[in-house]
Design a protein around this motif. Structure first.
Motif, PDB file in Angstrom:
ATOM      1  N   SER A  28       0.828  -1.200   0.000  1.00  0.00           N
ATOM      2  CA  SER A  28       0.000   0.000   0.000  1.00  0.00           C
ATOM      3  C   SER A  28       0.865   1.253   0.000  1.00  0.00           C
ATOM      4  O   SER A  28       1.894   1.318   0.684  1.00  0.00           O
ATOM      5  CB  SER A  28      -0.921  -0.006   1.216  1.00  0.00           C
ATOM      6  N   GLY A  29       0.472   2.248  -0.807  1.00  0.00           N
ATOM      7  CA  GLY A  29       1.180   3.520  -0.855  1.00  0.00           C
ATOM      8  C   GLY A  29       2.613   3.399  -1.356  1.00  0.00           C
ATOM      9  O   GLY A  29       3.488   4.130  -0.869  1.00  0.00           O
ATOM     10  N   PRO A  45       4.268   7.627 -21.001  1.00  0.00           N
ATOM     11  CA  PRO A  45       3.297   6.534 -20.880  1.00  0.00           C
ATOM     12  C   PRO A  45       2.570   6.284 -22.200  1.00  0.00           C
ATOM     13  O   PRO A  45       2.188   7.210 -22.913  1.00  0.00           O
ATOM     14  CB  PRO A  45       2.332   7.040 -19.799  1.00  0.00           C
ATOM     15  N   GLY A  46       2.372   5.004 -22.537  1.00  0.00           N
ATOM     16  CA  GLY A  46       1.665   4.621 -23.745  1.00  0.00           C
ATOM     17  C   GLY A  46       2.531   4.482 -24.972  1.00  0.00           C
ATOM     18  O   GLY A  46       2.028   4.121 -26.036  1.00  0.00           O
ATOM     19  N   TYR A  47       3.848   4.734 -24.871  1.00  0.00           N
ATOM     20  CA  TYR A  47       4.738   4.662 -26.026  1.00  0.00           C
ATOM     21  C   TYR A  47       5.782   3.559 -25.907  1.00  0.00           C
ATOM     22  O   TYR A  47       6.419   3.221 -26.893  1.00  0.00           O
ATOM     23  CB  TYR A  47       5.452   6.001 -26.233  1.00  0.00           C
ATOM     24  N   GLY A  48       6.009   3.023 -24.744  1.00  0.00           N
ATOM     25  CA  GLY A  48       7.008   1.999 -24.554  1.00  0.00           C
ATOM     26  C   GLY A  48       6.445   0.778 -23.865  1.00  0.00           C
ATOM     27  O   GLY A  48       5.238   0.680 -23.605  1.00  0.00           O
ATOM     28  N   PRO A  49       7.303  -0.170 -23.511  1.00  0.00           N
ATOM     29  CA  PRO A  49       6.826  -1.395 -22.871  1.00  0.00           C
ATOM     30  C   PRO A  49       6.670  -1.275 -21.352  1.00  0.00           C
ATOM     31  O   PRO A  49       6.297  -2.257 -20.721  1.00  0.00           O
ATOM     32  CB  PRO A  49       7.915  -2.405 -23.226  1.00  0.00           C
ATOM     33  N   CYS A  50       6.972  -0.122 -20.766  1.00  0.00           N
ATOM     34  CA  CYS A  50       6.975   0.005 -19.303  1.00  0.00           C
ATOM     35  C   CYS A  50       6.136   1.200 -18.864  1.00  0.00           C
ATOM     36  O   CYS A  50       5.850   2.105 -19.652  1.00  0.00           O
ATOM     37  CB  CYS A  50       8.397   0.153 -18.777  1.00  0.00           C
ATOM     38  N   ALA A  51       5.777   1.198 -17.580  1.00  0.00           N
ATOM     39  CA  ALA A  51       5.027   2.302 -16.974  1.00  0.00           C
ATOM     40  C   ALA A  51       5.288   2.307 -15.474  1.00  0.00           C
ATOM     41  O   ALA A  51       5.697   1.292 -14.893  1.00  0.00           O
ATOM     42  CB  ALA A  51       3.538   2.185 -17.258  1.00  0.00           C
ATOM     43  N   THR A  52       5.048   3.449 -14.853  1.00  0.00           N
ATOM     44  CA  THR A  52       5.234   3.623 -13.411  1.00  0.00           C
ATOM     45  C   THR A  52       3.891   3.967 -12.780  1.00  0.00           C
ATOM     46  O   THR A  52       3.121   4.744 -13.341  1.00  0.00           O
ATOM     47  CB  THR A  52       6.248   4.736 -13.133  1.00  0.00           C
ATOM     48  N   PHE A  53       3.617   3.406 -11.615  1.00  0.00           N
ATOM     49  CA  PHE A  53       2.385   3.711 -10.897  1.00  0.00           C
ATOM     50  C   PHE A  53       2.643   3.594  -9.400  1.00  0.00           C
ATOM     51  O   PHE A  53       3.644   3.019  -8.961  1.00  0.00           O
ATOM     52  CB  PHE A  53       1.256   2.773 -11.322  1.00  0.00           C
ATOM     53  N   THR A  54       1.721   4.141  -8.607  1.00  0.00           N
ATOM     54  CA  THR A  54       1.819   4.112  -7.144  1.00  0.00           C
ATOM     55  C   THR A  54       0.509   3.611  -6.579  1.00  0.00           C
ATOM     56  O   THR A  54      -0.561   4.127  -6.932  1.00  0.00           O
ATOM     57  CB  THR A  54       2.126   5.513  -6.588  1.00  0.00           C
ATOM     58  N   THR A  55       0.589   2.611  -5.735  1.00  0.00           N
ATOM     59  CA  THR A  55      -0.621   2.097  -5.094  1.00  0.00           C
ATOM     60  C   THR A  55      -1.163   3.121  -4.105  1.00  0.00           C
ATOM     61  O   THR A  55      -0.431   3.962  -3.581  1.00  0.00           O
ATOM     62  CB  THR A  55      -0.333   0.776  -4.377  1.00  0.00           C
ATOM     63  N   THR A  56      -2.446   3.044  -3.841  1.00  0.00           N
ATOM     64  CA  THR A  56      -3.093   4.002  -2.951  1.00  0.00           C
ATOM     65  C   THR A  56      -2.891   3.597  -1.490  1.00  0.00           C
ATOM     66  O   THR A  56      -2.630   2.436  -1.179  1.00  0.00           O
ATOM     67  CB  THR A  56      -4.591   4.086  -3.258  1.00  0.00           C
ATOM     68  N   SER A  57      -3.020   4.589  -0.617  1.00  0.00           N
ATOM     69  CA  SER A  57      -2.965   4.346   0.836  1.00  0.00           C
ATOM     70  C   SER A  57      -4.320   4.688   1.425  1.00  0.00           C
ATOM     71  O   SER A  57      -5.210   5.184   0.727  1.00  0.00           O
ATOM     72  CB  SER A  57      -1.866   5.193   1.479  1.00  0.00           C
TER      73      SER A  57
END
Length: 288
Positions: free
Chosen positions: A183-184, A215-227
């Protein structure tokens, strides 16, 4: 067609040389047989050949018509194929059949793809959706390559050397839910394609060491889970605190009632028959 006419002319000249044909038959041979040259204007005056059996005369006819036009009329017109249609193929649709499978069924057109003997191109990770406290949905699009399976690789931000990987996914998959996340916490996730030649490769930018691809142009992405949100905390406190307060009051009231019963039991006089001799002995002991 000119070659055919030339051959006929050579045959006629050869026959003329042998005496089988002549410029014209006797007049009496043509009395009962009108010449075709009078009937057909396209028949040119030609040579006459004498039949060795019937002793009659047959005219060798030459036509001034266009042989090529007659040949073109006799031949059939070529069949022109209709317009080809592109296959109804969406590389980003979940459980989408490959374009080659659609082509075998409908004879449609597919975009060019590399074969099994070539390492797949990088898939495109389109987006990460429905990010929660411990899970997230990852969506991607198929590359222009033959793919046997997909695989997701993800890790905590700042720990690229320590990563986790999913099991091989179907070549029709375009969506997968990552579970068991913290989380978070920030994560980096990448999609990889595989076939007999190997796995698609990740570059330095994909690992995040030289800046990230948009985002949307390569094979990877970054995200953050919610708290846990403050509102949820306030709601929890508003529900739990009254319950705890009520429980404390109930325990205090129960204790008070218990103590009161004990005191009342101690203050009540004993009920029963008194023994006079016991009372006299008690008074004598007190006097002495």
């Amino acid at each position: 067609m000119a070659s055919l006419a030339l051959c006929a002319l050579l045959v006629a000249l050869s026959a003329l040389h042998r005496g089988e044909v002549g410029a014209a038959p006797p007049a009496h041979a043509l009395q009962d047989r009108p010449g075709r040259a009078q009937e057909d204007p396209e028949v040119l005056p030609g040579l006459w050949k004498r039949d060795a059996v019937t002793r009659g005369y047959n005219q060798i006819e030459f036509f001034a018509g266009d042989y090529e036009e007659e040949y073109e009329e006799a031949t059939s017109q070529p069949v022109v194929p209709g317009p080809m249609v592109r296959c109804n193929y969406d590389p980003c649709a979940h459980m989408q059949a490959s374009c080659l499978e659609l082509q075998r069924v409908t004879s449609c057109l597919c975009p060019g793809v590399s074969g099994q003997e070539v390492v797949p191109e990088q898939p495109r990770l389109s987006e990460v959706t429905r990010v929660g406290r411990t899970s997230a949905n990852v969506n991607w699009c198929a590359p222009s390559s033959v793919v046997d399976s997909y695989r997701l690789v993800y890790w905590l931000l700042g720990t690229a050397g320590v990563n986790a990987s999913t099991q091989p996914l179907s070549d029709r998959s375009r969506l997968f839910t990552l579970e068991g996340l913290r989380s978070g916490t920030g994560y980096r996730v990448c999609i990889m394609a595989s076939n007999r030649a190997g796995d698609s490769r990740l570059g330095e930018r994909d690992w995040g060491s030289e800046g990230e691809v948009p985002p949307g142009y390569g094979p990877c992405a970054t995200f953050t889970t919610t708290s846990a949100s403050p509102l949820a905390l306030y709601v929890t406190l508003a529900v739990v605190l009254p319950l705890l307060l009520g429980l404390a009051l109930a325990l205090a009231l129960h204790r008070c009632l218990t103590l009161r019963r004990r005191r009342l039991a101690d203050l009540e006089p004993s009920i029963g028959l008194q023994n006079p001799s016991y009372e006299e002995d008690k008074v004598f002991k007190l006097q002495s």
